[in-house]
Design a protein around this motif. Structure first.
Motif, PDB file in Angstrom:
ATOM      1  N   VAL A   9    -103.075  -2.333 -17.586  1.00  0.00           N
ATOM      2  CA  VAL A   9    -102.217  -1.321 -18.194  1.00  0.00           C
ATOM      3  C   VAL A   9    -102.779   0.076 -17.966  1.00  0.00           C
ATOM      4  O   VAL A   9    -102.044   1.016 -17.623  1.00  0.00           O
ATOM      5  CB  VAL A   9    -102.034  -1.601 -19.696  1.00  0.00           C
ATOM      6  N   LEU A  13    -100.683   2.950 -15.953  1.00  0.00           N
ATOM      7  CA  LEU A  13    -100.303   4.201 -16.607  1.00  0.00           C
ATOM      8  C   LEU A  13    -100.883   5.421 -15.879  1.00  0.00           C
ATOM      9  O   LEU A  13    -100.314   6.512 -15.948  1.00  0.00           O
ATOM     10  CB  LEU A  13    -100.766   4.199 -18.058  1.00  0.00           C
ATOM     11  N   LEU A  40     -95.099   9.923 -21.965  1.00  0.00           N
ATOM     12  CA  LEU A  40     -94.989   8.793 -21.048  1.00  0.00           C
ATOM     13  C   LEU A  40     -93.650   8.830 -20.325  1.00  0.00           C
ATOM     14  O   LEU A  40     -92.623   9.172 -20.916  1.00  0.00           O
ATOM     15  CB  LEU A  40     -95.129   7.470 -21.802  1.00  0.00           C
ATOM     16  N   TYR A  42     -90.972   6.552 -18.095  1.00  0.00           N
ATOM     17  CA  TYR A  42     -90.632   5.141 -17.929  1.00  0.00           C
ATOM     18  C   TYR A  42     -89.220   5.029 -17.377  1.00  0.00           C
ATOM     19  O   TYR A  42     -88.512   6.017 -17.205  1.00  0.00           O
ATOM     20  CB  TYR A  42     -90.723   4.405 -19.276  1.00  0.00           C
ATOM     21  N   TYR A  59     -91.052   9.380 -23.268  1.00  0.00           N
ATOM     22  CA  TYR A  59     -91.402   9.290 -24.688  1.00  0.00           C
ATOM     23  C   TYR A  59     -92.451  10.355 -24.970  1.00  0.00           C
ATOM     24  O   TYR A  59     -93.475  10.431 -24.269  1.00  0.00           O
ATOM     25  CB  TYR A  59     -91.965   7.917 -25.053  1.00  0.00           C
ATOM     26  N   ASN A 109     -94.564  -1.243 -30.642  1.00  0.00           N
ATOM     27  CA  ASN A 109     -94.974  -2.034 -29.477  1.00  0.00           C
ATOM     28  C   ASN A 109     -95.573  -3.376 -29.883  1.00  0.00           C
ATOM     29  O   ASN A 109     -95.882  -4.192 -29.014  1.00  0.00           O
ATOM     30  CB  ASN A 109     -95.999  -1.267 -28.639  1.00  0.00           C
ATOM     31  N   TRP A 119     -91.001  -2.027 -27.420  1.00  0.00           N
ATOM     32  CA  TRP A 119     -91.817  -2.960 -26.627  1.00  0.00           C
ATOM     33  C   TRP A 119     -91.070  -3.535 -25.429  1.00  0.00           C
ATOM     34  O   TRP A 119     -91.685  -3.888 -24.418  1.00  0.00           O
ATOM     35  CB  TRP A 119     -92.436  -4.049 -27.480  1.00  0.00           C
ATOM     36  N   PHE A 122     -91.837  -0.804 -22.774  1.00  0.00           N
ATOM     37  CA  PHE A 122     -93.217  -0.614 -22.333  1.00  0.00           C
ATOM     38  C   PHE A 122     -93.885  -1.906 -21.877  1.00  0.00           C
ATOM     39  O   PHE A 122     -95.025  -1.878 -21.417  1.00  0.00           O
ATOM     40  CB  PHE A 122     -94.018   0.112 -23.409  1.00  0.00           C
ATOM     41  N   ALA A 126     -94.771   1.963 -16.609  1.00  0.00           N
ATOM     42  CA  ALA A 126     -94.656   3.316 -17.168  1.00  0.00           C
ATOM     43  C   ALA A 126     -95.800   4.148 -16.616  1.00  0.00           C
ATOM     44  O   ALA A 126     -96.733   3.629 -15.997  1.00  0.00           O
ATOM     45  CB  ALA A 126     -94.690   3.281 -18.692  1.00  0.00           C
ATOM     46  N   ALA A 140    -102.527   5.816 -26.748  1.00  0.00           N
ATOM     47  CA  ALA A 140    -101.308   5.488 -26.011  1.00  0.00           C
ATOM     48  C   ALA A 140    -101.477   4.224 -25.182  1.00  0.00           C
ATOM     49  O   ALA A 140    -100.570   3.376 -25.120  1.00  0.00           O
ATOM     50  CB  ALA A 140    -100.916   6.661 -25.113  1.00  0.00           C
ATOM     51  N   ALA A 144     -99.323   0.739 -25.643  1.00  0.00           N
ATOM     52  CA  ALA A 144     -98.519   0.215 -24.535  1.00  0.00           C
ATOM     53  C   ALA A 144     -98.987  -1.168 -24.109  1.00  0.00           C
ATOM     54  O   ALA A 144     -98.169  -2.012 -23.703  1.00  0.00           O
ATOM     55  CB  ALA A 144     -98.574   1.186 -23.357  1.00  0.00           C
ATOM     56  N   ALA A 147     -97.289  -4.284 -25.660  1.00  0.00           N
ATOM     57  CA  ALA A 147     -95.877  -4.587 -25.421  1.00  0.00           C
ATOM     58  C   ALA A 147     -95.686  -5.918 -24.706  1.00  0.00           C
ATOM     59  O   ALA A 147     -94.841  -6.730 -25.106  1.00  0.00           O
ATOM     60  CB  ALA A 147     -95.238  -3.452 -24.624  1.00  0.00           C
TER      61      ALA A 147
END
Length: 294
Positions: A9, A13, A40, A42, A59, A109, A119, A122, A126, A140, A144, A147
């Protein structure tokens, strides 16, 4: 959070994004100098090379709603029915951004969420394009990273192939689409996974290896999904009503999104712009009958 999933993740990101999207994220954060913590990016625009004419999705994560809005009624609206959604334009691009506090972003999430809207998004790819500081970045990323386990844990008792990780993802996305008023063609949930099956295989295997959150099985799982779906559709209508007050041109955006995803040709009448809440609600019966939203 297991190291493997958190690493995946974190890397995703931090992956590169279109420089215009990065600039827009910074401009969104600049509107909330006392409150902005992270922005973020997405949605389907992540896969697009040309962003002109598209509606980008962001977001904005804030420290809290009072810091973001002061004493405005918007703080109460965001707290009671999160998120607030606003239109935005920058450098020739158009976007919308949703506002959530750090606490709400983490909760929504997680399996503690009472609806799927955060969720479900994410668990997909993203980008974290702007952060206030290292603590905001860590917060963050941790949120995330919750999710995917949330989606998979809720999908597992609802599939006939619980050990097939791609089937788990497809089941989960299909169920989430039935928990919102979505202007999408049939088969959209499968196309999400088909767009990058290796990504979903890696993330799914990492989530399964760490152990999924506990979830009900059998009849209890089906009952939970019915509750999520019922609440999700009610929330969709309530958020639509709220957006008629918070989102300038919201009814035109609604028509644009439905036409783009469902292949319809809805045209907004002058009276619907004058009374956007009533106008938006009058679209619902026709959209249900036509299958544009489910």
């Amino acid at each position: 959070m297991a190291d493997q999933l958190l690493s995946l993740v974190t890397a995703e990101l931090a992956a590169p994004a279109d420089s215009r999207a990065v600039a827009m994220a910074g401009a969104i954060a600049a509107r909330y100098p006392q409150a902005a913590r992270a922005v973020l990016f997405y949605g389907s625009c992540l896969r697009e090379k040309n962003l002109d004419g598209l509606m980008l999705d962001f977001y904005l994560i804030v420290s809290d709603y009072r810091a973001a809005y002061g004493k405005s009624w918007l703080a109460a609206a965001n707290r009671m029915i999160p998120p607030n959604v606003f239109p935005f334009e920058h450098d020739g691009l158009i976007a919308k951004y949703a506002v959530l506090s750090q606490a709400d972003f983490a909760r929504l999430n997680s399996p503690a969420a009472d609806n799927v809207s955060v969720w479900a998004r994410f668990a997909q790819p993203a980008r974290l394009l702007w952060v206030r500081d290292d603590e905001a970045r860590r917060s963050a990323i941790r949120a995330a990273a919750s999710a995917a386990p949330t989606l998979l844990s809720l999908a597992r008792p609802m599939t006939q192939a619980p050990d097939d990780v791609l089937a788990l993802w497809e089941t989960g996305f299909s169920l989430t689409y039935n928990a919102e008023l979505r202007a999408e063609r049939k088969g959209r949930s499968r196309s999400i996974v088909d767009a990058d099956p290796e990504r979903y295989r890696l993330f799914g295997q990492a989530a399964l290896a760490q152990g999924l959150p506990p979830s009900p099985s059998g009849a209890q799982a089906a009952k939970r999904w019915r509750r999520l779906q019922r609440r999700g559709k009610i929330l969709s209508v309530v958020r639509l009503a709220k957006a008629s007050f918070t989102y300038a041109g919201g009814i035109d955006y609604l028509a644009w999104k439905i036409n783009r995803h469902a292949g319809t040709a809805i045209q907004i009448k002058p009276w619907q712009r004058r009374w956007p809440l009533l106008g938006a609600l009058t679209l619902l019966p026709r959209l249900f009958r036509g299958g544009a939203i489910r």
